[in-house]
Every structure is written in C-alpha cells, then in structure tokens.
Design an enzyme around this catalytic site. Structure first.
Site, PDB file in Angstrom:
ATOM      1  N   SER A 127       0.830  -1.323   0.024  1.00 43.21           N
ATOM      2  CA  SER A 127      -0.030   0.113   0.017  1.00 43.21           C
ATOM      3  C   SER A 127       0.760   1.213   0.064  1.00 43.21           C
ATOM      4  CB  SER A 127      -1.082  -0.150   1.140  1.00 43.21           C
ATOM      5  OG  SER A 127      -2.010   0.933   1.108  1.00 43.21           O
ATOM      6  N   ASP A 172     -10.264  -3.792  -4.792  1.00 41.05           N
ATOM      7  CA  ASP A 172      -9.209  -2.943  -4.098  1.00 41.05           C
ATOM      8  C   ASP A 172      -9.500  -1.646  -4.780  1.00 41.05           C
ATOM      9  OD1 ASP A 172      -7.557  -1.305  -2.945  1.00 41.05           O
ATOM     10  OD2 ASP A 172      -5.935  -2.852  -3.089  1.00 41.05           O
ATOM     11  N   HIS A 208      -7.704  -5.434  -0.103  1.00 43.18           N
ATOM     12  CA  HIS A 208      -6.746  -4.431   0.215  1.00 43.18           C
ATOM     13  C   HIS A 208      -6.103  -5.042   1.476  1.00 43.18           C
ATOM     14  CE1 HIS A 208      -4.002  -1.056  -0.052  1.00 43.18           C
ATOM     15  NE2 HIS A 208      -4.318  -1.014   1.112  1.00 43.18           N
TER      16      HIS A 208
END
Length: 349
Positions: free
Chosen positions: A194, A289, A319
């Site tokens: 991320s 996501d 995610h």
C-alpha cells in the site's frame, strides 16, 4: 457491537477469530451469506468472512484522529497477523541516528546474502514496525533473505515528502552498511504494501534518477502510485472492502494536503516521465481493492519502459491481504507467491 468488543480482551478476540476460520466451509459460507461477485470476480470466502467480522467489530481503518487510528490498528494486529513466526532473529536498529528500524535474520542464513528493505503500509499515517512484524518474518523465512523494516516518519506530524525522504535514506544506509549487516550490497531489494509499496517504488525511482546504487528488485503489494486521478476500481470498491475511498482521501489529506504536490513523482510515481532502468518488479494487486487499477497501470508503464515486470492480480482478494496471513489460508497463499517470486528473482541476480 463495537463497544462490546472493546471490553473483550485481545487474546479472547483472537481466539474467537481463529475458531471462526476453523469452522467447516459450509458453516462459514452460511455465516457470510451468498458469494459477492463484482466486475467478473468472486470474493474469496476468507476475505468475505474477514469483512463480516470487521463489520461486527465496528472496525474502521481511517476514522477519528491519527492517534486513534494508530491505536485501533495496533489493537487489531493480534486478530489477523497470527502468532510470531519462528525461527527468526530480530534486533532493533537506528538508521542515520534518527530512523528506527528492525532487522530480521532467518535461522541458518549466513553472510553475504540478499536484503529486502521493507516499508510498512498504513497510508503514511498509521502502521508501525509492530503492525508488520509477522509479515516481515514471513518474507524473511520464505524468501530466504534478511529484512530491514523501516519505521519512517508518519503524517500529519511529518508531511510529504518526509516519508519518501526517510525511505530513500534507509536504502542508502543499507548499501553503506552492507558489511555490518552481513548482506550483499549488489542484491538489495525494496518492498512494501500500500503506502509502503508507494515508498518502495518511489525509492527505486529516486535511486535510478540519482545515478548511484539502485535496488535490484521491487516487491510491491497493492501499491498507491497515483493520487492525481480516480480510476474505475476506486468507484467500484469505494465502500465495504476494508480500504474505502473515504479512507484514501483521509490518508492523502494528512500526508499531502497540498493538491498541487500530489503530482510530484515522489508521491505519484506513476506520473514520472521516465521509468526506464527501473529495477524488475513484482506488482501484486487485489481484485476488490480501490487501488487495483493504479497498481496495474504502474506495472503496465514499467513494461512499456522495458522493465521486466510480473503483474499479478489476485481477483478474489481485498486490500491488505499480506497482513492477514494469520487467518484462513487464502491470504497466506497469495503472500507466499510474492515471497517465492522474490526468492527466485534474487537468486537470478
């Protein structure tokens, strides 16, 4: 329900989560309801169950103050990351006198070996060495590498480009201190999930642009690479799949409140004019996501720039899956694939 869960000791909550995942598949399906299908993809049962448990607990990734969000993430770690993976030797380090870090050495791994410099996720606002401890242990063992986990400065106390500066500093520090760390300075990879994937890619690009030592590989889990536009996946999965569109705004507003700066390649690396000579990459995205499409756009641009790139979409996942390896089986399977790819890439370097 969330207030009730707050009164339950973390160990009991973790045991309840493990017990739920241990139920027969038919019972787990009964608990979560019909399969969720969007954009030609079906959500994994493990992921759907985690989202149901998250909703019951009233958990929100980005809500309240940054301090409150950090505390919530820290409390949730025991529920999804699992018990510490062993055997791994772990010690604390300080980079350039002010950046805390954690160094992982799998049992039996010798000297002059590859290193993964790892940047944790958390929207540049939350996350810590602790929140990603088990993921780093997992990658160290399964990829057969030493891992340097970097506790870069967080926003809003330290706004853009503080995190990016710390990330690059950590990479250069690892190169300079290779002998002390017992690693091969010519086999240093960068990785992250991320926001951490953002920092890994930004570090690689900055190192290439500087013309000095550069990472030999990018290990990127669902990276954030372009804050300038809203792609289709952000609309499709804006709510209900762990990371929300509102979460993304909350993180970006804390890290880089100046909209004009969000096109800076040190934040939106996808917008860099030149990605040639970048290190080979493994770019993993999750089907459900909001960040999916920008991660895949980055992988495609790397390919167009002549960079050897593996673009891997896990169409059934959400995610954050790399930090959920302590529950179910599907999250760990996907993360193992990344570790195996890293191991192979570094062996061929």
């Amino acid at each position: 329900m969330s207030k009730l869960m707050n009164n339950v000791p973390p160990r009991v909550q973790a045991a309840t989560v493990r017990a739920t995942y241990a139920l027969p598949k038919a019972l787990r399906r009964l608990l979560v309801g019909a399969p969720i299908r969007i954009d030609g993809q079906e959500l994994a049962l493990d992921a759907q169950l985690l989202l149901v448990l998250e909703k019951l607990a009233g958990y929100k990734l980005a809500d309240g103050t940054p301090v409150q969000a950090r505390e919530r993430l820290a409390a949730s770690k025991a529920l999804v990351s699992g018990p510490p993976i062993e055997p791994v030797a772990v010690r604390g380090l300080t980079i350039e006198n002010d950046i805390p870090a954690r160094f992982y050495t799998p049992d039996g791994l010798g000297e002059d070996v590859p290193l993964l410099v790892y940047y944790h996720g958390g929207g540049w606002v939350v996350g810590s060495l602790d929140s990603h401890d088990n993921l780093c242990r997992f990658l160290a063992i399964e990829a057969g590498v030493k891992v340097l986990s970097v506790d870069y400065r967080l926003a809003p106390e330290h706004r853009f480009p503080a995190a990016a500066d710390d990330a690059l500093t950590a990479f250069h520090w690892a190169v300079k201190n290779a002998a002390e760390l017992g690693i091969d300075p010519d086999r240093i990879a960068v990785g992250g999930d991320s926001a951490g994937g953002n920092l890994a890619a930004v570090t690689a690009h900055q190192a290439v642009q500087a013309g000095g030592p550069k990472p030999v590989f990018q290990l990127l889990f669902y990276p954030a690479v372009d804050a300038s536009v809203r792609r289709r996946s952000r609309e499709l999965f804006a709510e209900g799949f762990f990371l929300t569109s509102d979460d993304m705004d909350w993180f970006s507003d804390h890290y880089c409140p100046d909209l004009a700066e969000r096109s800076d390649p040190r934040f939106s690396v996808l917008l860099a004019e030149d990605l040639t000579n970048m290190p080979p990459a493994y770019v993993a995205t999750a089907g459900f996501d909001p960040l999916r499409d920008e991660g895949e756009a980055y992988a495609e641009k790397l390919k167009e720039s002549g960079v050897a790139t593996i673009a891997r979409r896990h169409p059934d996942l959400i995610h954050g899956y790399a930090t959920f390896i302590g529950v179910g089986t599907r999250f760990k399977e996907a993360t193992y694939e990344a570790a195996a790819t890293l191991k192979t890439a570094l062996a061929l370097t």
